[in-house]
Each structure stands twice: as C-alpha cells, then as structure tokens.
Design a protein around this motif. Structure first.
Motif, PDB file in Angstrom:
ATOM      1  N   GLY A  74       0.777  -1.213   0.000  1.00 38.93           N
ATOM      2  CA  GLY A  74       0.000   0.000   0.000  1.00 38.93           C
ATOM      3  C   GLY A  74       0.819   1.278   0.000  1.00 38.93           C
ATOM      4  N   GLU A 112       2.401   5.213   3.629  1.00 35.44           N
ATOM      5  CA  GLU A 112       1.182   4.674   4.254  1.00 35.44           C
ATOM      6  C   GLU A 112       1.522   3.504   5.171  1.00 35.44           C
ATOM      7  N   THR A 113       2.447   2.663   4.716  1.00 29.81           N
ATOM      8  CA  THR A 113       2.857   1.508   5.505  1.00 29.81           C
ATOM      9  C   THR A 113       3.601   1.926   6.771  1.00 29.81           C
ATOM     10  N   LYS A 159       3.265   4.673   8.466  1.00 34.89           N
ATOM     11  CA  LYS A 159       2.292   5.210   9.420  1.00 34.89           C
ATOM     12  C   LYS A 159       1.503   4.085  10.073  1.00 34.89           C
ATOM     13  N   ALA A 160       1.129   3.086   9.270  1.00 33.11           N
ATOM     14  CA  ALA A 160       0.356   1.956   9.800  1.00 33.11           C
ATOM     15  C   ALA A 160       1.180   1.152  10.787  1.00 33.11           C
ATOM     16  N   SER A 207      -1.922  -1.345   5.513  1.00 37.06           N
ATOM     17  CA  SER A 207      -2.522  -0.236   6.247  1.00 37.06           C
ATOM     18  C   SER A 207      -3.975  -0.532   6.593  1.00 37.06           C
ATOM     19  N   ASP A 234      -5.820  -0.973  10.284  1.00 39.89           N
ATOM     20  CA  ASP A 234      -7.068  -0.278  10.623  1.00 39.89           C
ATOM     21  C   ASP A 234      -8.102  -1.271  11.131  1.00 39.89           C
TER      22      ASP A 234
END
Length: 286
Positions: free
Chosen positions: A3, A7-8, A10-11, A275, A279
């Motif tokens: 992703g 983004e990764t 942050k995840a 990500s 979530d």
C-alpha cells in the motif's frame, strides 16, 4: 511492504504503539537477519533485529538448542545466522565437503543451488546415514523465481535425501507449526527484555504474565496457505492482504472459507493492504 511506503510506515507505527511487540516473520533462506534488518531499515522502518524472525532463524535456534554440528547447505550470506556455531565448532563458512573424520551430525538445507550437485548430495547422504543424524529443511519449496524464470527449489533435494536415507526432514519454515511456535517464543523473549519479569504497560503489576496468549496474536500476510492458514493451525489468528502473492479467490482455494463462504475459525478476513489490515485490527480492539 503493502500500500505504499509512507502509508505503511504510518500503519506500522500505529501498530507498534498499540501492541506489546510486532514480529516480522519470513521464509527467506538466502539472507541472515542482519541483512534483512538493513533492508527493512532502509525503508525507514523502526525495527530492531530481535523483532525479525525467519525460517533461517528458526533453523539456527533449533540447531543451537539441540547442540548439533550441522553441515550447512546454505548460501554464504545465510550462514551468518550461525556465527557462534561456526566459531565454537569450527564449521567453515564456505561449507566444503566434510571429511571422514568430521563429527557432523545434522544436515541443514536451504535455497543454495550451488550445493545441489551430486557431490554435495552424496556428502549429505553419508552424514544422514549415521544413526542419530537429523535432516532440517529451512523450508521445502518446490520452485523459486529467478530473473530468467522458475528454477527447482530446495524441496527436491530434501525429498531426495528423505527417500535415500529413510529419514523424515524437520521443516522449520512457514507453514509448519514449529515455525510459529518458535516465533511466539521470540515474542516472549522480546517482551521480557523490554518489560522485565512483569508487564509494566497499562498498569501491569508483578502478577502480570508475559506469556503470549495465542488467541490475541494475529499474523498479517499475503500468502493464504503459508502465512494465514499456517498461523491458524498453530492456534493464532490470520489476516490476509490483497498484495504480493495474493490472487483472487485464494481464500477458498486455501480453505479459509467454506463452500458457503463462512470463514475458518481464526480467519479475520481479507484487507486491501497492510494499512487497511492495521485499521481493521485497531478498530476491532476498540
């Protein structure tokens, strides 16, 4: 990573803030943990070496625990996972053919095509014909992908040695339960190192146990069989992502969904990417 890198990142940070420990697991047999760590950190990921666990790590831990003297059919970079054994037992890095007087009692097979020749197969055979000898397969892959296409994998060599010696290989990589069991032990060791003998997070007192509750462990991966179903068989949960190895319909082909579309116990579903998987997990904890 899935992703997109930012983004990764942050995840992963969200996941690390929420969980006691995040362990990265892989079936690679061509690189040591330190080499993998360098690759992961080059992406900007905040990860310590003890949180990377590979099938190669599992094989090294197994050999070390059993105090075996291994004949390493591994790439040179992979042998770096066995530094103490190489030093104390004087096992050469270049894995020459053993001599008649060598006290080798175990054969460890990984992805090392340069050692798939008849000469090295015969050397491995003679070690395994000893009464107490053991055969350890880092994994039993049928093929591997190279730049010019598919090549025969280490599984062929392992199966040939099994057939010729009558000994069953101990496969330590995913999806074997032994691999996931060893990964759980690694997670417990990391938690003990971080928190001492009790869990000091979230008000944990001396009575708090650092033993891992498998029902609260989730394996996130793109391989329906090796990652997700293997984890579920070991008593963990599994979350599949639609990236990397994933192909449409993998859930049913791997038996994660029954004919009616109902999930196997422990299968948490399929997310679009890493990500989205994070979530899903964090929302499930709230």
């Amino acid at each position: 990573m899935c992703g997109g890198t930012l983004e990764t990142l942050k995840a992963l940070k969200r996941l690390q803030e929420h969980c006691k420990v995040v362990i990265f697991v892989t079936n690679t047999t061509s690189e040591s943990r330190s080499a993998l760590l360098e690759k992961v950190q080059s992406l900007g990921l905040s990860v310590s070496e003890d949180c990377i666990f590979s099938s190669l790590s599992a094989a090294a831990d197994l050999v070390r625990t059993r105090k075996r003297r291994p004949f390493l059919l591994l790439k040179d970079a992979a042998k770096e996972e066995f530094p103490d054994l190489i030093q104390t037992e004087k096992i050469p890095l270049d894995s020459p053919l053993p001599t008649e007087g060598d006290r080798l009692d175990t054969v460890v097979v990984g992805l090392a095509p340069q050692y798939f020749s008849e000469e090295f197969q015969t050397a491995a055979l003679r070690i395994l014909l000893k009464e107490d000898a053991q055969l350890i397969a880092v994994h039993k892959g049928r093929t591997y992908q190279a730049k010019d296409g598919l090549h025969i994998g280490p599984g062929a060599l392992v199966s040939g040695l099994e057939f010729s010696t009558g000994k069953k290989a101990e496969v330590v990589g995913k999806p074997s339960r032994a691999f996931f069991d060893a990964a759980i032990l690694r997670a417990e060791a990391v938690m003990k190192q971080r928190f001492g003998d009790s869990d000091e997070r979230e008000g944990g007192g001396p009575e708090s146990s650092l033993a891992v509750d498998r029902k609260r462990v989730v394996m996130i991966g793109d391989d329906a069989r090796d990652d997700v179903k293997g984890a579920i068989a070991a008593g963990l949960n599994g979350l599949l992502v639609r990236t990397g190895k994933y192909r449409e319909g993998e859930e049913k082909r791997a038996g994660l969904l029954n004919e009616n579309g109902q999930p196997l116990t422990g299968f948490l579903g399929t997310a679009e990417n890493f990500s989205a998987a994070v979530d899903c997990l964090l929302l499930g904890h709230t």
